[in-house]
Design a protein around this motif. Structure first.
Motif, PDB file in Angstrom:
ATOM      1  N   VAL A  89      48.792   1.075 -14.277  1.00  0.00           N
ATOM      2  CA  VAL A  89      47.636   0.864 -15.565  1.00  0.00           C
ATOM      3  C   VAL A  89      46.573   0.117 -14.994  1.00  0.00           C
ATOM      4  O   VAL A  89      45.541   0.521 -15.417  1.00  0.00           O
ATOM      5  CB  VAL A  89      48.458   0.033 -16.363  1.00  0.00           C
ATOM      6  CG1 VAL A  89      47.518  -0.594 -17.623  1.00  0.00           C
ATOM      7  CG2 VAL A  89      49.704   0.569 -17.163  1.00  0.00           C
ATOM      8  N   LEU A  90      46.616  -0.898 -13.952  1.00  0.00           N
ATOM      9  CA  LEU A  90      45.328  -1.197 -13.450  1.00  0.00           C
ATOM     10  C   LEU A  90      44.540  -0.172 -12.820  1.00  0.00           C
ATOM     11  O   LEU A  90      43.313  -0.214 -13.114  1.00  0.00           O
ATOM     12  CB  LEU A  90      45.789  -2.280 -12.404  1.00  0.00           C
ATOM     13  CG  LEU A  90      44.554  -2.982 -11.632  1.00  0.00           C
ATOM     14  CD1 LEU A  90      43.787  -3.777 -12.529  1.00  0.00           C
ATOM     15  CD2 LEU A  90      45.250  -4.004 -10.540  1.00  0.00           C
ATOM     16  N   LEU A  91      45.102   0.945 -12.234  1.00  0.00           N
ATOM     17  CA  LEU A  91      44.384   1.834 -11.348  1.00  0.00           C
ATOM     18  C   LEU A  91      43.857   2.771 -12.442  1.00  0.00           C
ATOM     19  O   LEU A  91      42.543   3.337 -12.238  1.00  0.00           O
ATOM     20  CB  LEU A  91      45.441   2.713 -10.380  1.00  0.00           C
ATOM     21  CG  LEU A  91      45.799   1.964  -9.343  1.00  0.00           C
ATOM     22  CD1 LEU A  91      46.633   2.819  -8.370  1.00  0.00           C
ATOM     23  CD2 LEU A  91      44.485   1.646  -8.436  1.00  0.00           C
ATOM     24  N   ILE A  92      44.580   3.252 -13.572  1.00  0.00           N
ATOM     25  CA  ILE A  92      43.948   3.955 -14.585  1.00  0.00           C
ATOM     26  C   ILE A  92      42.781   3.231 -15.231  1.00  0.00           C
ATOM     27  O   ILE A  92      41.662   3.898 -15.295  1.00  0.00           O
ATOM     28  CB  ILE A  92      44.979   4.101 -15.853  1.00  0.00           C
ATOM     29  CG1 ILE A  92      46.069   5.189 -15.054  1.00  0.00           C
ATOM     30  CG2 ILE A  92      44.418   4.772 -16.896  1.00  0.00           C
ATOM     31  CD1 ILE A  92      47.159   5.227 -15.892  1.00  0.00           C
ATOM     32  N   ALA A  93      42.696   1.856 -15.266  1.00  0.00           N
ATOM     33  CA  ALA A  93      41.578   0.977 -15.972  1.00  0.00           C
ATOM     34  C   ALA A  93      40.432   1.261 -14.978  1.00  0.00           C
ATOM     35  O   ALA A  93      39.237   1.225 -15.405  1.00  0.00           O
ATOM     36  CB  ALA A  93      42.068  -0.359 -16.139  1.00  0.00           C
ATOM     37  N   PHE A  94      40.718   1.346 -13.443  1.00  0.00           N
ATOM     38  CA  PHE A  94      39.563   1.124 -12.746  1.00  0.00           C
ATOM     39  C   PHE A  94      39.242   2.657 -12.304  1.00  0.00           C
ATOM     40  O   PHE A  94      38.267   2.906 -11.514  1.00  0.00           O
ATOM     41  CB  PHE A  94      40.171   0.968 -11.275  1.00  0.00           C
ATOM     42  CG  PHE A  94      39.984  -0.712 -10.994  1.00  0.00           C
ATOM     43  CD1 PHE A  94      38.684  -1.262 -10.590  1.00  0.00           C
ATOM     44  CD2 PHE A  94      40.984  -1.612 -11.791  1.00  0.00           C
ATOM     45  CE1 PHE A  94      38.602  -2.580 -10.631  1.00  0.00           C
ATOM     46  CE2 PHE A  94      40.454  -2.828 -11.594  1.00  0.00           C
ATOM     47  CZ  PHE A  94      39.360  -3.515 -11.249  1.00  0.00           C
ATOM     48  N   LEU A  95      39.597   3.723 -13.014  1.00  0.00           N
ATOM     49  CA  LEU A  95      39.132   5.199 -12.972  1.00  0.00           C
ATOM     50  C   LEU A  95      37.713   5.322 -13.333  1.00  0.00           C
ATOM     51  O   LEU A  95      36.821   5.930 -12.767  1.00  0.00           O
ATOM     52  CB  LEU A  95      40.129   6.032 -13.499  1.00  0.00           C
ATOM     53  CG  LEU A  95      41.285   6.415 -12.886  1.00  0.00           C
ATOM     54  CD1 LEU A  95      42.048   7.593 -13.754  1.00  0.00           C
ATOM     55  CD2 LEU A  95      41.030   7.073 -11.582  1.00  0.00           C
ATOM     56  N   PHE A  96      37.366   4.745 -14.558  1.00  0.00           N
ATOM     57  CA  PHE A  96      36.005   4.598 -15.022  1.00  0.00           C
ATOM     58  C   PHE A  96      34.959   4.221 -13.724  1.00  0.00           C
ATOM     59  O   PHE A  96      34.015   4.662 -13.669  1.00  0.00           O
ATOM     60  CB  PHE A  96      35.984   3.906 -16.184  1.00  0.00           C
ATOM     61  CG  PHE A  96      34.667   4.223 -16.902  1.00  0.00           C
ATOM     62  CD1 PHE A  96      34.087   5.404 -17.301  1.00  0.00           C
ATOM     63  CD2 PHE A  96      33.878   3.085 -17.317  1.00  0.00           C
ATOM     64  CE1 PHE A  96      32.962   5.564 -17.970  1.00  0.00           C
ATOM     65  CE2 PHE A  96      32.386   3.252 -17.837  1.00  0.00           C
ATOM     66  CZ  PHE A  96      32.043   4.476 -18.261  1.00  0.00           C
ATOM     67  N   PRO A  97      35.122   2.934 -13.484  1.00  0.00           N
ATOM     68  CA  PRO A  97      34.266   2.319 -12.413  1.00  0.00           C
ATOM     69  C   PRO A  97      34.148   2.993 -11.104  1.00  0.00           C
ATOM     70  O   PRO A  97      32.909   3.239 -10.566  1.00  0.00           O
ATOM     71  CB  PRO A  97      34.639   0.863 -12.403  1.00  0.00           C
ATOM     72  CG  PRO A  97      35.462   0.509 -13.488  1.00  0.00           C
ATOM     73  CD  PRO A  97      36.297   1.877 -13.844  1.00  0.00           C
ATOM     74  N   ILE A  98      35.245   3.702 -10.891  1.00  0.00           N
ATOM     75  CA  ILE A  98      35.529   4.462  -9.519  1.00  0.00           C
ATOM     76  C   ILE A  98      34.426   5.772  -9.908  1.00  0.00           C
ATOM     77  O   ILE A  98      33.656   6.112  -8.931  1.00  0.00           O
ATOM     78  CB  ILE A  98      36.831   4.792  -9.272  1.00  0.00           C
ATOM     79  CG1 ILE A  98      37.419   3.656  -8.717  1.00  0.00           C
ATOM     80  CG2 ILE A  98      36.727   5.883  -8.111  1.00  0.00           C
ATOM     81  CD1 ILE A  98      38.990   3.737  -8.236  1.00  0.00           C
ATOM     82  N   LEU A  99      34.605   6.414 -11.115  1.00  0.00           N
ATOM     83  CA  LEU A  99      33.728   7.474 -11.201  1.00  0.00           C
ATOM     84  C   LEU A  99      32.441   7.120 -11.316  1.00  0.00           C
ATOM     85  O   LEU A  99      31.512   8.043 -10.857  1.00  0.00           O
ATOM     86  CB  LEU A  99      34.229   8.170 -12.795  1.00  0.00           C
ATOM     87  CG  LEU A  99      33.542   9.350 -13.265  1.00  0.00           C
ATOM     88  CD1 LEU A  99      33.838  10.476 -12.280  1.00  0.00           C
ATOM     89  CD2 LEU A  99      33.990   9.615 -14.618  1.00  0.00           C
TER      90      LEU A  99
END
Length: 80
Positions: free
Chosen positions: A49-59
């Motif tokens: 869930v934390l990684l999914i939340a960080f997908l937007f900033p990574i993008l």
């Protein structure tokens, strides 16, 4: 140009620190906020869930990197 790269690196390092702190928090806690004992499976699910939340900033960081690279290469060709 150089200021954009320095700022990009600072923001990237900030996101890495936040992700590392969040990961450490998830893996080191014994009980979550609801009082549920954290099993390795629950910790792994929380990490996903934390990684999914960080997908937007990574993008955003990847797009910003591409913009910096394209802008940097255009300035090289214009100065030549």
């Amino acid at each position: 140009m150089k200021k954009r790269w320095i700022f990009w690196w600072l923001v990237t390092i900030l996101w890495m620190i936040i992700l590392g702190a969040g990961t450490a928090f998830i893996w080191l806690r014994e009980v979550d906020g609801a009082g549920v004992i954290q099993t390795p499976e629950a910790k792994f699910a929380s990490f996903i869930v934390l990684l999914i939340a960080f997908l937007f900033p990574i993008l955003i960081q990847v797009i910003w990197l591409i913009v910096n690279l394209v802008t940097n290469s255009n300035k090289k060709y214009k100065s030549a």
